[in-house]
Scaffold this active site. Structure first.
Site, PDB file in Angstrom:
ATOM      1  N   ASN A 150       0.855  -1.191   0.000  1.00 50.32           N
ATOM      2  CA  ASN A 150       0.000   0.000   0.000  1.00 50.32           C
ATOM      3  C   ASN A 150       0.891   1.242   0.000  1.00 50.32           C
ATOM      4  OD1 ASN A 150      -1.421   2.268   1.095  1.00 50.32           O
ATOM      5  ND2 ASN A 150      -3.060   0.895   1.732  1.00 50.32           N
ATOM      6  N   ASP A 188      -0.096   4.483  -0.081  1.00 52.15           N
ATOM      7  CA  ASP A 188      -0.793   5.726   0.304  1.00 52.15           C
ATOM      8  C   ASP A 188       0.127   6.750   0.952  1.00 52.15           C
ATOM      9  OD1 ASP A 188      -3.105   4.488  -0.480  1.00 52.15           O
ATOM     10  OD2 ASP A 188      -3.889   4.179   1.551  1.00 52.15           O
ATOM     11  N   HIS A 189       1.006   6.259   1.840  1.00 49.82           N
ATOM     12  CA  HIS A 189       1.745   7.232   2.646  1.00 49.82           C
ATOM     13  C   HIS A 189       2.969   7.803   1.935  1.00 49.82           C
ATOM     14  CE1 HIS A 189      -1.224   6.923   5.584  1.00 49.82           C
ATOM     15  NE2 HIS A 189      -1.069   5.620   5.701  1.00 49.82           N
ATOM     16  N   ARG A 196       4.106  18.756   1.452  1.00 48.56           N
ATOM     17  CA  ARG A 196       4.801  19.923   0.928  1.00 48.56           C
ATOM     18  C   ARG A 196       4.245  20.416  -0.404  1.00 48.56           C
ATOM     19  NH1 ARG A 196       9.781  20.965   3.473  1.00 48.56           N
ATOM     20  NH2 ARG A 196       9.847  22.792   2.154  1.00 48.56           N
ATOM     21  N   HIS A 233      -5.543   3.727  -1.707  1.00 51.35           N
ATOM     22  CA  HIS A 233      -6.863   4.099  -1.192  1.00 51.35           C
ATOM     23  C   HIS A 233      -7.177   5.514  -1.654  1.00 51.35           C
ATOM     24  CE1 HIS A 233      -9.523   4.473   2.709  1.00 51.35           C
ATOM     25  NE2 HIS A 233     -10.188   4.781   1.611  1.00 51.35           N
ATOM     26  N   ARG A 291      -9.293   8.253  -1.065  1.00 52.95           N
ATOM     27  CA  ARG A 291     -10.268   8.688  -0.052  1.00 52.95           C
ATOM     28  C   ARG A 291     -11.120   9.815  -0.594  1.00 52.95           C
ATOM     29  NH1 ARG A 291      -8.857   6.835   5.443  1.00 52.95           N
ATOM     30  NH2 ARG A 291     -10.597   8.131   6.075  1.00 52.95           N
ATOM     31  N   ARG A 326      -6.877  12.879   0.833  1.00 55.48           N
ATOM     32  CA  ARG A 326      -5.805  13.355   1.721  1.00 55.48           C
ATOM     33  C   ARG A 326      -4.449  12.762   1.365  1.00 55.48           C
ATOM     34  NH1 ARG A 326      -7.234  10.189   7.276  1.00 55.48           N
ATOM     35  NH2 ARG A 326      -9.209  11.213   6.981  1.00 55.48           N
ATOM     36  N   HIS A 327      -4.427  11.614   0.694  1.00 51.52           N
ATOM     37  CA  HIS A 327      -3.118  11.118   0.228  1.00 51.52           C
ATOM     38  C   HIS A 327      -3.163  10.825  -1.275  1.00 51.52           C
ATOM     39  CE1 HIS A 327      -5.111   7.436   1.570  1.00 51.52           C
ATOM     40  NE2 HIS A 327      -4.821   7.625   2.838  1.00 51.52           N
ATOM     41  N   GLU A 373      -8.630   0.674  -3.127  1.00 45.95           N
ATOM     42  CA  GLU A 373      -9.458   0.741  -1.903  1.00 45.95           C
ATOM     43  C   GLU A 373     -10.324   1.971  -1.983  1.00 45.95           C
ATOM     44  OE1 GLU A 373      -7.529   0.936   1.847  1.00 45.95           O
ATOM     45  OE2 GLU A 373      -6.332  -0.816   1.411  1.00 45.95           O
ATOM     46  N   THR A 420      -7.064   6.747  10.168  1.00 45.07           N
ATOM     47  CA  THR A 420      -6.952   5.683   9.181  1.00 45.07           C
ATOM     48  C   THR A 420      -8.236   4.860   9.282  1.00 45.07           C
ATOM     49  OG1 THR A 420      -5.613   3.791   8.464  1.00 45.07           O
ATOM     50  CG2 THR A 420      -5.675   4.218  10.829  1.00 45.07           C
ATOM     51  N   THR A 421      -8.370   3.834   8.442  1.00 53.28           N
ATOM     52  CA  THR A 421      -9.601   3.038   8.451  1.00 53.28           C
ATOM     53  C   THR A 421      -9.725   2.327   9.791  1.00 53.28           C
ATOM     54  OG1 THR A 421      -9.098   2.653   6.139  1.00 53.28           O
ATOM     55  CG2 THR A 421     -10.925   1.416   7.067  1.00 53.28           C
ATOM     56  N   GLU A 473     -11.147  -9.162   3.202  1.00 57.93           N
ATOM     57  CA  GLU A 473      -9.875  -8.792   3.825  1.00 57.93           C
ATOM     58  C   GLU A 473     -10.154  -8.611   5.313  1.00 57.93           C
ATOM     59  OE1 GLU A 473      -7.256  -6.135   1.816  1.00 57.93           O
ATOM     60  OE2 GLU A 473      -6.429  -5.366   3.697  1.00 57.93           O
ATOM     61  N   HIS A 528      -3.754  -4.312   7.783  1.00 59.41           N
ATOM     62  CA  HIS A 528      -3.888  -3.113   8.606  1.00 59.41           C
ATOM     63  C   HIS A 528      -2.973  -3.215   9.822  1.00 59.41           C
ATOM     64  CE1 HIS A 528      -5.332   0.618  10.240  1.00 59.41           C
ATOM     65  NE2 HIS A 528      -5.959   0.815   9.106  1.00 59.41           N
ATOM     66  N   GLY A 529      -2.005  -2.299   9.863  1.00 56.40           N
ATOM     67  CA  GLY A 529      -1.139  -2.186  11.025  1.00 56.40           C
ATOM     68  C   GLY A 529      -0.021  -3.211  11.101  1.00 56.40           C
ATOM     69  N   GLY A 553       1.117  -1.304   4.351  1.00 58.80           N
ATOM     70  CA  GLY A 553       1.541   0.002   3.870  1.00 58.80           C
ATOM     71  C   GLY A 553       2.359   0.803   4.847  1.00 58.80           C
ATOM     72  N   HIS A 554       1.712   1.328   5.892  1.00 58.22           N
ATOM     73  CA  HIS A 554       2.334   2.351   6.730  1.00 58.22           C
ATOM     74  C   HIS A 554       3.688   1.921   7.281  1.00 58.22           C
ATOM     75  CE1 HIS A 554       2.930   4.717  10.474  1.00 58.22           C
ATOM     76  NE2 HIS A 554       2.607   5.694   9.660  1.00 58.22           N
TER      77      HIS A 554
HETATM   78  N1  PXP Z   1      -5.948  -2.986   4.142  1.00 55.73           N
HETATM   79  C1  PXP Z   1      -6.899  -2.036   4.172  1.00 55.73           C
HETATM   80  C2  PXP Z   1      -8.272  -2.397   3.734  1.00 55.73           C
HETATM   81  C3  PXP Z   1      -6.596  -0.724   4.578  1.00 55.73           C
HETATM   82  O1  PXP Z   1      -7.564   0.225   4.611  1.00 55.73           O
HETATM   83  C4  PXP Z   1      -5.263  -0.412   4.910  1.00 55.73           C
HETATM   84  C5  PXP Z   1      -4.906   0.991   5.283  1.00 55.73           C
HETATM   85  O2  PXP Z   1      -5.160   1.850   4.232  1.00 55.73           O
HETATM   86  C6  PXP Z   1      -4.311  -1.426   4.843  1.00 55.73           C
HETATM   87  C7  PXP Z   1      -4.680  -2.717   4.480  1.00 55.73           C
HETATM   88  C8  PXP Z   1      -2.872  -1.193   5.152  1.00 55.73           C
HETATM   89  O3  PXP Z   1      -2.732  -0.796   6.467  1.00 55.73           O
HETATM   90  P1  PXP Z   1      -1.318  -0.255   6.973  1.00 55.73           P
HETATM   91  O4  PXP Z   1      -1.052   0.982   6.197  1.00 55.73           O
HETATM   92  O5  PXP Z   1      -1.556  -0.010   8.415  1.00 55.73           O
HETATM   93  O6  PXP Z   1      -0.319  -1.340   6.695  1.00 55.73           O
END
Ligand code: PXP
Length: 244
Positions: free
Chosen positions: A7, A9-10, A18, A43, A45, A49-50, A70, A100-101, A151, A194-195, A216-217
């Protein structure tokens, strides 16, 4: 074979801090591909935002890996998905004020709306995934409305691990284990995310029903120190070690 979806996104979060064109999410996606990612997740959104609309355009045009888009179950996002027809669409709940979600989708409470929402996406050839908690009612509802994939939300498991609440973490892991079994029995492909971090990925990667992890993060955070390619390769190594 357990797939890794990265992912990005970040990467866009840092860029947007910036208002510059860098760092470029497409470049990150290409590095992820070279490091062995099986797919890219982004994602879009409602508040952009990203990831931006232009990012999705660029990923669809230039990326060889499958894109997992997403999005929230809104009319605007459905139009965007139908225009692009990404490999997969993962529906997530979205609240503007959240960082976040936060939770999973309430499929059981919105089954007829979601069934109508996903029908054109399925007809367009997108694999529809629903981001849900591991409660049996949600998993059964996802199967009933015709989703191809669920998921499972690993956020609570990861937070409990970070906070050192080990008994609660293990109870959450047991719920995810049973959820993955039930989903597979109902014919759903099972993903999780997630996480997840180097420390928490192992027990999730070890669940034999899980076909894909989306991360992702932590990978983007780790890439500040090691580079994105090394972070992804190390995550894969840990996934494969756990699966073996
Ligand atoms: N899966 C889904 C459905 C999510 O919404 C996210 C966060 O956007 C992730 C996975 C990835 O989560 P993380 O960025 O915490 O790894």
């Amino acid at each position: 074979m357990l797939r890794l979806g990265v992912n990005i996104d970040h990467v866009a979060t840092i860029r947007n801090a910036r208002g510059t064109p860098w760092p470029d999410p497409l470049r990150a996606a290409r590095i992820a591909e070279a490091a062995g990612a099986d797919g890219i997740t982004a994602h879009l959104r409602e508040d952009r935002r990203h990831i931006s609309d232009a990012d999705i355009d660029a990923l669809m045009e230039h990326l060889d890996l499958p894109l997992n888009l997403e999005m929230a179950a809104t009319a605007e996002m459905q139009r965007i998905a139908l225009r692009h027809r990404p490999h997969a669409v993962c529906l997530v709940p979205e609240k503007r004020e959240e960082r976040t979600t936060e939770g999973g989708l309430d499929v059981a409470g919105n089954d007829s709306m979601l069934a109508d929402f996903i029908a054109p996406l399925r007809e367009a050839g997108c694999r529809v995934s629903l981001f849900i908690g591991h409660e049996p009612a949600q998993i059964k509802a996802a199967a009933r409305i015709g989703a191809a994939v669920v998921e499972l939300h690993t956020g609570a498991y990861c937070d409990l691990d970070t906070e050192g609440r080990i008994a609660e973490r293990d109870a959450e892991l047991a719920g995810l284990t049973e959820g993955a079994q039930l989903a597979a029995e109902l014919g759903l492909e099972v993903h999780a995310g997630h996480g997840l971090t180097f420390d928490t990925v192992g027990p999730i990667a070890a669940l034999p029903q899980i076909a894909e992890l989306n991360i992702g993060h932590f990978l983007i955070a780790e890439s500040v120190f090691t580079g994105l390619g090394d972070a992804i390769r190390e995550m894969r190594r840990r996934m494969e070690e756990a699966r073996a």
